[in-house]
Design an enzyme around this catalytic site. Structure first.
Site, short mmCIF file in Angstrom:
data_model
loop_
_atom_site.label_atom_id
_atom_site.label_comp_id
_atom_site.label_asym_id
_atom_site.label_seq_id
_atom_site.Cartn_x
_atom_site.Cartn_y
_atom_site.Cartn_z
N CYS A 145 -2.70 9.02 2.26
CA CYS A 145 -2.31 8.45 0.97
C CYS A 145 -3.34 8.83 -0.07
CB CYS A 145 -2.18 6.94 1.08
SG CYS A 145 -3.60 6.16 1.85
N GLU A 196 0.89 -1.18 0.00
CA GLU A 196 0.00 0.00 0.00
C GLU A 196 0.92 1.22 0.00
OE1 GLU A 196 -3.17 0.02 -0.31
OE2 GLU A 196 -3.80 -1.99 0.27
#
Ligand code: NAD
Length: 508
Positions: free
Chosen positions: A300, A266
């Site tokens: 993110c 990720e």
């Protein structure tokens, strides 16, 4: 020794002292590595101290964890679910204190800190249900008196390395699934958020102890790249789930692949919002504000690129600049604050350098662009008018900096959306079905998260979360993400007395 400030005293309610051993190894708290200070991003003053793990601590922890796998994977999945249910309940009991600690140590505003802990509670609930649905399948065999089936078995140990910006939710995405799937967990949190790592671990450990289970099922190390590398290299860990920058993620992937381990990545995002000429402008302005300024641009999924149709470009920007003026900057724990500090003094330096590069590449600062003089790591929320081709636009600057650009046609907007190395999240604002279905289809957004009329950030746990390209390709949390935490066995069973071969092969 007590805390330096009275306002930190609530930390003792979640097991944090002024000085803490940072590793949970075979049920014992220790830390023979460096002593580090956890700093308050609003003041850069010490909240508490932590002794990190040494490689000897690591080895001791891994040996105990390997032993614990033998017990944990034998426990029926719904019983493992019951343990995760208890972890969820324990989190509910400490939601406010843990959320406050997330806000204090990471620097995000309190509602987001509490939201982060709530996300783990949601994951626990999801995982409890899942613990009765780790279903395999039965496949028709082409051979008489044969049967094919798929079984899902635990992997053993799942290594989890997490980033500073979601210091506990990402652990939750991984650990809740890994545990119900029958795996032990080895966790290394971010080196700048050790107190959250410790508080979360104490809570999980208490549940394991109460149920007379080996506490090494959940083994934890505070530390930096040295422990991270040890996890990446360790052949006892079949799956390493890594959350962090694309640069470090690639190194981890290479190391894990070299030993034929699996990686769940990720990594960095560079997310865009497209606003079409028919969009609900007010909805879009509010969404952009949350997506670009929320968590001080340190998600993110933060919106970093705003792609506006030329016909609404000017009026949209005017409205956005108006709402930017109203953003209250300050202590993230104070009611009403929308923008807290960046996480570290280093991040603030990164913002300064980023602004210099933006200017050198022709970016025009429409608002913000400066650090705020204070003891903390505060910066101004910034909007920059810039060409989509500028090099700096292709990178992830982890701060509240939003690039705006113009387009004429949908194709042009989608091309800009897809023109960066990262592929995490994306959103379009429109009410036209033909645009919506183009956007989510094969020639639309190339991201893992493809939204319509909502911001790029703030995902629910029910969907699989993750992104493509330099974001790493991983999927965590909901949907069928659990399959990555298990080993699929394809079993063909002959219950007859003949030996017919597949594809009709006659072998002598
Ligand atoms: P980072 O890459 O600096 O660090 C992440 C983790 O890796 C930390 O725990 C760190 O100690 C560890 N680490 C550092 N060097 C290592 C090495 N050589 N081997 C193994 N581990 C090592 O990232 P960060 O600054 O903490 O976090 C911000 C980044 O994370 C951003 O790029 C952000 O987009 C990304 N992120 C992505 C997601 C996602 O779901 N895609 C979620 C959160 C954060």
């Amino acid at each position: 020794m007590g805390f330096a400030k009275k306002e930190y005293e609530f930390l003792s309610e979640i097991g944090i002292e002024a000085s803490n051993p940072g590793c949970f190894v075979n049920g014992v708290w220790k830390g023979n590595g460096a002593v580090v200070s956890s700093l308050n991003p609003s003041s850069n003053q010490t909240i508490a101290q932590v002794s990190e793990g040494s490689l000897d601590d690591y080895e001791e922890g891994m040996q105990a964890c390997s032993e614990a796998t033998k017990i944990w994977m034998q426990i029926p999945a719904p019983k493992r679910g019951e343990i995760v249910r208890q972890i969820g309940d324990a989190l509910r009991g400490k939601l406010q204190q843990l959320g406050r600690l997330v806000s204090l140590e990471m620097g995000k505003i309190l509602p987001e800190g509490i939201g982060e802990v709530q996300e783990i509670i949601d994951m626990c609930d999801f995982a409890v249900g899942l613990s009765r649905q780790l279903n395999g399948s039965i496949i028709p065999s082409e051979r008489p008196n044969h049967m094919m089936l798929e079984m899902w078995n635990p992997l053993g140990i799942v290594g989890v390395i997490t980033a500073f910006n979601f210091p506990c939710a990402v652990l939750g995405w991984n650990a809740c699934l890994a545990l119900v799937c029958g795996n032990c967990v080895v966790w290394k949190g971010a080196p700048t958020t050790p107190l959250i790592t410790i508080a979360m671990t104490k809570l999980v450990a208490e549940v394991l102890e109460k149920n007379n289970l080996p506490t090494a099922i959940f083994t934890v190390f505070c530390g930096g790249s040295e422990i991270g590398q040890a996890i990446s290299k360790d052949t006892r860990i079949p799956l390493v789930s890594f959350t962090g920058s694309s640069k470090v993620g690639l190194m981890v992937q290479q190391t894990v692949n070299q030993r034929y381990g699996k990686c769940l990545l990720e990594l960095s995002g560079n997310n865009a919002i497209i606003v079409m000429d028919d969009a609900d402008i007010q909805l879009a302005v509010r969404s952009v504000l949350f997506a670009a300024v929320g968590t001080a641009g340190q998600r993110c999924t933060t919106c970093r690129r705003l792609i506006l149709h030329e016909s609404i470009y000017q009026s949209f920007l005017e409205q956005l600049l108006q709402v930017y003026k109203q953003v209250k900057i300050g202590d993230p724990l104070e009611k009403g604050t929308l923008l807290g500090p960046l996480h570290t003094a280093g991040s603030r330096e990164g913002f300064k350098k980023g602004i210099d590069i933006i200017k050198s590449q022709g970016g025009k600062i429409l608002t913000g662009g400066s650090v705020i003089e204070s003891e903390g790591n505060f910066v101004q929320p910034t909007i920059v008018e810039i060409s989509s081709d500028a090099g700096v636009v292709k990178e992830e600057l982890f701060a509240p900096v939003l690039y705006v650009m113009k387009f004429k046609t949908l194709k042009e907007a989608i091309d800009i959306n897809n023109s960066v190395p990262q592929g995490l999240s994306s959103s379009i604002f429109t009410n036209k079905p033909e645009i919506i279905f183009k956007w989510i289809g094969p020639n639309g957004s190339d991201c893992g998260i493809v939204n319509v009329n909502i911001p790029t950030n703030g995902a629910e746990i029910g969907g699989a979360f993750g992104g493509e390209k330099a974001t790493g390709g991983g999927r965590e949390a909901g949907s069928d993400s659990w399959k990555q935490y298990m080993r699929r066995a394809t079993c063909t069973i002959n219950y007859g007395h003949e030996l017919p071969l597949a594809q009709g092969i006659n072998f002598g």
